[in-house]
Design a protein around this motif. Sequence first.
Motif, PDB file in Angstrom:
ATOM      1  N   UNK A   1       9.177  -8.297   3.233  1.00 27.42           N
ATOM      2  CA  UNK A   1       9.316  -7.739   1.891  1.00 27.42           C
ATOM      3  C   UNK A   1       7.977  -7.833   1.146  1.00 27.42           C
ATOM      4  N   UNK A   2       7.124  -8.805   1.530  1.00 29.12           N
ATOM      5  CA  UNK A   2       5.769  -8.871   0.975  1.00 29.12           C
ATOM      6  C   UNK A   2       4.789  -8.115   1.869  1.00 29.12           C
ATOM      7  N   UNK A   3       4.889  -8.352   3.178  1.00 28.06           N
ATOM      8  CA  UNK A   3       3.947  -7.708   4.107  1.00 28.06           C
ATOM      9  C   UNK A   3       4.040  -6.182   4.048  1.00 28.06           C
ATOM     10  N   UNK A   4       5.157  -5.651   3.503  1.00 31.08           N
ATOM     11  CA  UNK A   4       5.290  -4.193   3.406  1.00 31.08           C
ATOM     12  C   UNK A   4       4.150  -3.593   2.589  1.00 31.08           C
ATOM     13  N   UNK A   5       3.440  -4.431   1.819  1.00 23.13           N
ATOM     14  CA  UNK A   5       2.319  -3.903   1.019  1.00 23.13           C
ATOM     15  C   UNK A   5       1.017  -3.910   1.814  1.00 23.13           C
ATOM     16  N   UNK A   6       1.064  -4.328   3.071  1.00 21.99           N
ATOM     17  CA  UNK A   6      -0.179  -4.435   3.854  1.00 21.99           C
ATOM     18  C   UNK A   6      -0.779  -3.076   4.187  1.00 21.99           C
ATOM     19  N   UNK A   7      -2.113  -3.078   4.275  1.00 19.08           N
ATOM     20  CA  UNK A   7      -2.808  -1.871   4.711  1.00 19.08           C
ATOM     21  C   UNK A   7      -2.749  -1.809   6.231  1.00 19.08           C
TER      22      UNK A   7
ATOM     23  N   UNK B   1       7.312  -0.951  -1.269  1.00 19.59           N
ATOM     24  CA  UNK B   1       5.943  -1.446  -1.227  1.00 19.59           C
ATOM     25  C   UNK B   1       5.205  -1.203  -2.537  1.00 19.59           C
ATOM     26  N   UNK B   2       5.983  -1.046  -3.624  1.00 15.72           N
ATOM     27  CA  UNK B   2       5.362  -0.926  -4.938  1.00 15.72           C
ATOM     28  C   UNK B   2       4.738  -2.256  -5.332  1.00 15.72           C
TER      29      UNK B   2
ATOM     30  N   UNK C   1      -3.679  -9.853  -2.091  1.00 14.64           N
ATOM     31  CA  UNK C   1      -3.565 -11.146  -1.410  1.00 14.64           C
ATOM     32  C   UNK C   1      -2.316 -11.917  -1.833  1.00 14.64           C
ATOM     33  N   UNK C   2      -1.948 -11.841  -3.105  1.00  9.19           N
ATOM     34  CA  UNK C   2      -0.807 -12.621  -3.589  1.00  9.19           C
ATOM     35  C   UNK C   2       0.525 -11.920  -3.281  1.00  9.19           C
ATOM     36  N   UNK C   3       0.608 -10.639  -3.680  1.00  6.09           N
ATOM     37  CA  UNK C   3       1.895  -9.940  -3.549  1.00  6.09           C
ATOM     38  C   UNK C   3       2.143  -9.474  -2.124  1.00  6.09           C
ATOM     39  N   UNK C   4       1.052  -9.234  -1.383  1.00  2.00           N
ATOM     40  CA  UNK C   4       1.187  -8.736  -0.015  1.00  2.00           C
ATOM     41  C   UNK C   4       1.039  -9.860   0.984  1.00  2.00           C
ATOM     42  N   UNK C   5      -0.181  -9.974   1.506  1.00  2.00           N
ATOM     43  CA  UNK C   5      -0.442 -10.925   2.591  1.00  2.00           C
ATOM     44  C   UNK C   5       0.000 -12.355   2.328  1.00  2.00           C
ATOM     45  N   UNK C   6      -0.354 -12.886   1.157  1.00  4.09           N
ATOM     46  CA  UNK C   6      -0.092 -14.306   0.893  1.00  4.09           C
ATOM     47  C   UNK C   6       1.384 -14.619   0.649  1.00  4.09           C
TER      48      UNK C   6
END
Length: 296
Positions: free
Chosen positions: A125-131, A177-178, A190-195
Amino acid sequence: MRKLLKPTLAFAAIVASAMWILSAPETLSDGAEFARLGDVEKGRDVFYAGGCASCHAAPKAEGDAKLVLTGGRKFPSAFGTFYAPNISPDSKFGIGNWTALDLANAMVKGVSPGGQHYYPAFPYTSYSRMELADIVDLHAFLNTLPSSNEINREHELPLPTRFRRALGLWKLLYLDNDVVSGDFSRGQYLVEGLGHCAECHTPRTILGGLKSASWMSGAPLSEGEGRVPNITPHADGLAHWSIDDLTEYLESGFTPDFDSASGVMVDVIENTSQLSDEDRLAIATYLKALTPIPKP
Ligand code: HEC
Ligand code: HEC
């Protein structure tokens, strides 16, 4: 009664087929980005920013043993007990046969190469923002790690949560992924995605989704007693921490109150200590710019 039964059954059948269609796993299509050879050095940074070893290393592994991603760590939750799988490059027991596209589908869509949904105990649910470029580099780095032939442990789940297909409906509610707060920036990524910091620092709904209206305002600890602190710049949270205090904490674990990080946050700092100064500064800047929210 008879007269009513037919339309009721027909209606139930329509609802059931709609649910079935809505719960279908969605995947990415193959594209040029996946044809590139991943950059191992960049992939290493993605690995530490993503904190994969915190969950996928053997329980209690230390030092270099943390790079053997054998799985086995236990995650008790209200929905059952999950076990992290082996994601080492072993082609039989791990994910050595996976392509970068397979990894991308797991990370941003929460879907396995066999087309099944993953449980959100894996924080996609966070990693969905990854490039996607970061996933290609991460894939190259993961392939350089040692193999493990540890067999995956089955999750222990009560009947209602045993069917992965139903997760498709959960994803309709909670997977997007908003970005949540502020403009797109490195710190936010880094905070909302990967971290995946919100996975612990944000309270959840009854169905286990993150409450974005209470973003980072603290939550109960999923394992054991106690609370995960509020890390918004509110008096209940980080109001008295400066940006320097935060970068220091993310590097060494020392707090401005002459204390040091404990519990699961120690694992997080093992990862953030591996990041560049610029990345720690980006995280700190993002946190200080959050909307201050009192603890729930
Ligand atoms: C909070 C713990 C946690 C973190 C952090 C985490 N994972 Fe996982 N991961 C899990 C769990 C639990 C599963 C099992 C999900 C399931 O079975 O539905 C999983 C599943 C996976 C799978 C699927 C493996 C398979 O055999 O199908 C892959 C690939 C994966 N994770 C990669 C990663 C990578 C790469 C990272 C770091 C960027 C990462 N994970 C970070 C907990 C975590
Ligand atoms: C696995 C759950 C988990 C994750 C993921 C996590 N944290 Fe934490 N965090 C905690 C817990 C628990 C504490 C309390 C530690 C303590 O009491 O020493 C904490 C403490 C903190 C503190 C200190 C707050 C205070 O008042 O002492 C900061 C700052 C912080 N986390 C930032 C982050 C950032 C930034 C990320 C993402 C890179 C992150 N956390 C990811 C669980 C987590």
